[in-house]
Design a protein around this motif. Structure first.
Motif, PDB file in Angstrom:
ATOM      1  N   MET A   1      -0.793  13.522  -2.468  1.00  0.00           N
ATOM      2  CA  MET A   1      -1.145  12.311  -3.188  1.00  0.00           C
ATOM      3  C   MET A   1      -0.467  12.287  -4.547  1.00  0.00           C
ATOM      4  O   MET A   1      -0.523  13.270  -5.305  1.00  0.00           O
ATOM      5  CB  MET A   1      -2.662  12.215  -3.337  1.00  0.00           C
ATOM      6  CG  MET A   1      -3.103  10.877  -3.898  1.00  0.00           C
ATOM      7  SD  MET A   1      -4.870  10.617  -3.708  1.00  0.00           S
ATOM      8  CE  MET A   1      -5.021   9.026  -4.538  1.00  0.00           C
ATOM      9  N   VAL A   2       0.174  11.150  -4.877  1.00  0.00           N
ATOM     10  CA  VAL A   2       0.898  11.052  -6.144  1.00  0.00           C
ATOM     11  C   VAL A   2       0.440   9.866  -6.990  1.00  0.00           C
ATOM     12  O   VAL A   2       0.820   9.758  -8.157  1.00  0.00           O
ATOM     13  CB  VAL A   2       2.420  10.950  -5.900  1.00  0.00           C
ATOM     14  CG1 VAL A   2       2.956  12.257  -5.348  1.00  0.00           C
ATOM     15  CG2 VAL A   2       2.754   9.791  -4.959  1.00  0.00           C
ATOM     16  N   GLY A   3      -0.356   8.972  -6.426  1.00  0.00           N
ATOM     17  CA  GLY A   3      -0.800   7.828  -7.211  1.00  0.00           C
ATOM     18  C   GLY A   3      -1.598   6.847  -6.393  1.00  0.00           C
ATOM     19  O   GLY A   3      -1.929   7.099  -5.228  1.00  0.00           O
ATOM     20  N   VAL A   4      -1.895   5.703  -7.018  1.00  0.00           N
ATOM     21  CA  VAL A   4      -2.658   4.632  -6.373  1.00  0.00           C
ATOM     22  C   VAL A   4      -1.996   3.304  -6.724  1.00  0.00           C
ATOM     23  O   VAL A   4      -1.639   3.065  -7.884  1.00  0.00           O
ATOM     24  CB  VAL A   4      -4.125   4.617  -6.848  1.00  0.00           C
ATOM     25  CG1 VAL A   4      -4.870   3.411  -6.271  1.00  0.00           C
ATOM     26  CG2 VAL A   4      -4.831   5.902  -6.461  1.00  0.00           C
ATOM     27  N   VAL A   5      -1.818   2.455  -5.724  1.00  0.00           N
ATOM     28  CA  VAL A   5      -1.309   1.097  -5.959  1.00  0.00           C
ATOM     29  C   VAL A   5      -2.477   0.128  -5.918  1.00  0.00           C
ATOM     30  O   VAL A   5      -3.255   0.123  -4.961  1.00  0.00           O
ATOM     31  CB  VAL A   5      -0.249   0.699  -4.907  1.00  0.00           C
ATOM     32  CG1 VAL A   5       0.089  -0.784  -5.041  1.00  0.00           C
ATOM     33  CG2 VAL A   5       1.002   1.529  -5.066  1.00  0.00           C
ATOM     34  N   LEU A   6      -2.591  -0.688  -6.952  1.00  0.00           N
ATOM     35  CA  LEU A   6      -3.636  -1.704  -7.019  1.00  0.00           C
ATOM     36  C   LEU A   6      -3.077  -3.040  -6.540  1.00  0.00           C
ATOM     37  O   LEU A   6      -1.893  -3.339  -6.753  1.00  0.00           O
ATOM     38  CB  LEU A   6      -4.144  -1.845  -8.456  1.00  0.00           C
ATOM     39  CG  LEU A   6      -4.661  -0.562  -9.119  1.00  0.00           C
ATOM     40  CD1 LEU A   6      -5.043  -0.842 -10.566  1.00  0.00           C
ATOM     41  CD2 LEU A   6      -5.859  -0.022  -8.357  1.00  0.00           C
TER      42      LEU A   6
ATOM     43  N   GLY B   1       6.088   3.744  -5.251  1.00  0.00           N
ATOM     44  CA  GLY B   1       6.228   4.711  -6.341  1.00  0.00           C
ATOM     45  C   GLY B   1       6.433   4.059  -7.684  1.00  0.00           C
ATOM     46  O   GLY B   1       5.981   4.565  -8.713  1.00  0.00           O
ATOM     47  N   GLY B   2       7.126   2.915  -7.709  1.00  0.00           N
ATOM     48  CA  GLY B   2       7.366   2.219  -8.959  1.00  0.00           C
ATOM     49  C   GLY B   2       6.194   1.373  -9.413  1.00  0.00           C
ATOM     50  O   GLY B   2       6.125   0.989 -10.582  1.00  0.00           O
ATOM     51  N   LEU B   3       5.256   1.075  -8.508  1.00  0.00           N
ATOM     52  CA  LEU B   3       4.115   0.219  -8.840  1.00  0.00           C
ATOM     53  C   LEU B   3       2.817   0.994  -9.033  1.00  0.00           C
ATOM     54  O   LEU B   3       1.859   0.454  -9.571  1.00  0.00           O
ATOM     55  CB  LEU B   3       3.913  -0.821  -7.720  1.00  0.00           C
ATOM     56  CG  LEU B   3       5.039  -1.824  -7.508  1.00  0.00           C
ATOM     57  CD1 LEU B   3       4.767  -2.662  -6.263  1.00  0.00           C
ATOM     58  CD2 LEU B   3       5.191  -2.725  -8.712  1.00  0.00           C
ATOM     59  N   MET B   4       2.795   2.234  -8.589  1.00  0.00           N
ATOM     60  CA  MET B   4       1.534   2.981  -8.604  1.00  0.00           C
ATOM     61  C   MET B   4       1.149   3.410 -10.016  1.00  0.00           C
ATOM     62  O   MET B   4       1.965   3.445 -10.942  1.00  0.00           O
ATOM     63  CB  MET B   4       1.654   4.213  -7.710  1.00  0.00           C
ATOM     64  CG  MET B   4       2.624   5.263  -8.227  1.00  0.00           C
ATOM     65  SD  MET B   4       2.827   6.623  -7.041  1.00  0.00           S
ATOM     66  CE  MET B   4       3.978   7.685  -7.936  1.00  0.00           C
ATOM     67  N   ILE B   5      -0.125   3.742 -10.159  1.00  0.00           N
ATOM     68  CA  ILE B   5      -0.631   4.367 -11.380  1.00  0.00           C
ATOM     69  C   ILE B   5      -1.005   5.807 -11.041  1.00  0.00           C
ATOM     70  O   ILE B   5      -1.344   6.122  -9.902  1.00  0.00           O
ATOM     71  CB  ILE B   5      -1.860   3.621 -11.945  1.00  0.00           C
ATOM     72  CG1 ILE B   5      -2.978   3.529 -10.896  1.00  0.00           C
ATOM     73  CG2 ILE B   5      -1.478   2.238 -12.442  1.00  0.00           C
ATOM     74  CD1 ILE B   5      -4.267   2.941 -11.425  1.00  0.00           C
TER      75      ILE B   5
END
Length: 454
Positions: free
Chosen positions: A240-245, A134-138
């Motif tokens: 879905m709340v975001g994407v981590v690269l 959650g802290g790293l996602m965009i």
């Protein structure tokens, strides 16, 4: 011959001229590290003027090139309205990183002036730990409904092409009416089917995903196992709340290593740069140094208890630092092994007895070897076997204590939810010094007439 101007001298001159177009053209010629270096050498007033001259979009690009700590300091000094306008242009991950480095009062003031939707999203991101999904996602990703067609997707891309141009689009995600993740589409999946084809017929169903609470270690393991360009992040309800690269994971791993190095080096108040304010830099260092004064006073008090013994056999003073230093080295080796095994998941904080049993054998063996070596040196130097017995015995005993303590401390501190990297070193140093002084001086007191009588 005319001197060649440095990048910050050129930047200072352009800031004074106030031409935003020339400023952007020049900054575009600099690499991100050189941009950060040049901006850091400007005065605070020049930094503020630089950001105010540029458009919010251009200022945001500049902020992305400098460390978050420095960016936060610059933004905090700005007018709140200007700061909010600039931060709104940042990617969600950069926005949260900068806000997290600011004072809570300043960050809340800026959030109150931002677009309500962007501000609420940022507040949600700030609730996550920085080293979890959650802290790293965009939050910039593209998701569509299962009954949308390829044509619907292409129309949306065309209508929002300017906004989407800055997105890290690698996949298209398919969600149901409740925003739960149900599928994923690769770009080439859209090339050949008819445009009337629904996405549900093309998507890869039940794609791999991670929870928003997934820790950094598991994210790193995930990308080592799967060569994905990104992984979707879902909440506890599978929405879905975001994407981590993968790049974000690698960057956070690097940051953690840097933070650990800084803490072990005595910088515990956060990152320090020489362009930061004097009081801020001083405070970051004093937080560690003042604590070390107290710990060293405790260790020195042992010497005070045996000052008569030390005065009678002053030769012992030569060996006191050697015993404490050698034992400290042995203890730090045990700390390093425990820290490494904790990070790899090879040992848990509850396995204290197992760790102690393993370290005890190493401590006894290494203590005997090192004690015999130092004892032999003391004997040959002074010709007194009792001095060798005292010094060697003290080193052997202190090595065992330091190895046991070094192996145990990280596990105990981890269990107490304290930072093992920060606390282990000063505690270990204090105890090994104190025990080393105690062993040498107490052993010497027991056989003092034999040492003095040589």
């Amino acid at each position: 011959m005319q001197d060649i101007m440095t990048s910050w001298e050129v930047l200072s001159k352009l800031v004074s001229a106030g031409n935003s177009a020339e400023l952007i053209d020049y900054i575009d010629t600099l690499s991100p590290p050189e941009t950060a270096r040049a901006i850091s050498r400007l005065t605070s007033e020049e930094q503020q003027r630089l950001l105010s001259i540029l458009s919010p979009e251009d200022a945001a690009e500049v902020i992305e090139d400098i460390p978050e700590v420095q960016a936060a300091e610059m933004v905090e000094e700005m007018d709140i309205g200007q700061a909010a306008a600039i931060l709104e242009e940042l990617d969600s991950d950069h926005l949260v990183d900068v806000l997290a480095e600011m004072d809570e009062e300043a960050s809340q003031a800026i959030l109150n002036r931002m677009d309500q939707e962007d501000a609420e999203e940022a507040r949600k991101f700030l609730e996550y730990e920085p080293d979890c999904a959650g802290g790293l996602m965009i939050s910039e990703y593209l998701a569509y409904k299962a009954d949308d067609t390829i044509q619907d997707l292409l129309d949306d891309l065309h209508q929002n092409r300017e906004e989407y141009a800055d997105y890290h689009v690698q996949y298209f995600y398919v969600v149901d009416k409740d925003e739960r993740l149900i599928g994923v589409l690769r770009m080439h999946d859209l090339l050949f089917p008819r445009r009337t084809t629904q996405l549900a017929a093309l998507m890869i169903p039940s794609p791999l995903r991670v929870k928003d609470t997934t820790p950094l270690k598991k994210l790193r393991d995930f990308f080592e196992e799967h060569e994905f360009l990104g992984v979707p992040v879902v909440d506890e309800d599978d929405r879905m709340v975001g994407v981590v690269l993968p790049g974000a994971v690698e960057e956070e791993v690097s940051k953690q290593k840097t933070r650990t190095f800084l803490r072990l080096s005595g910088i515990i108040g956060g990152e320090e740069f020489r362009t930061m304010g004097l009081l801020s830099r001083s405070g970051r260092r004093l937080a560690w140094l003042t604590m070390n004064i107290l710990l060293n006073v405790i260790a020195a008090s042992v010497i005070a208890m045996y000052q008569d013994t030390l005065a009678a056999a002053i030769t012992l003073a030569v060996f006191l630092p050697m015993v404490s230093d050698m034992s400290g080295c042995s203890g730090n080796q045990a700390v390093a092994v425990s820290m490494r095994e904790l990070s790899l998941g090879l040992v848990r904080p509850s396995e204290l007895l197992w760790v102690l049993a393993k370290e005890a054998r190493v401590g006894v063996l290494n203590g005997l070897v090192l004690g015999l070596l130092l004892g032999a040196i003391a004997w040959l130097w002074q010709g007194n076997i009792w001095l060798g017995v005292v010094v060697g015995g003290a080193l052997a005993a202190n090595t065992l204590v330091s190895v046991l303590l070094g192996g145990m401390l990280p596990l105990v501190l981890k269990r107490l939810k304290l930072d093992p990297a920060l606390v282990s070193s000063p505690l270990l140093t204090t105890v090994t010094d104190m025990c080393g002084f105690f062993f040498v001086l107490s052993f010497a007191s027991a056989v003092l007439p034999k040492i003095i009588g040589s």
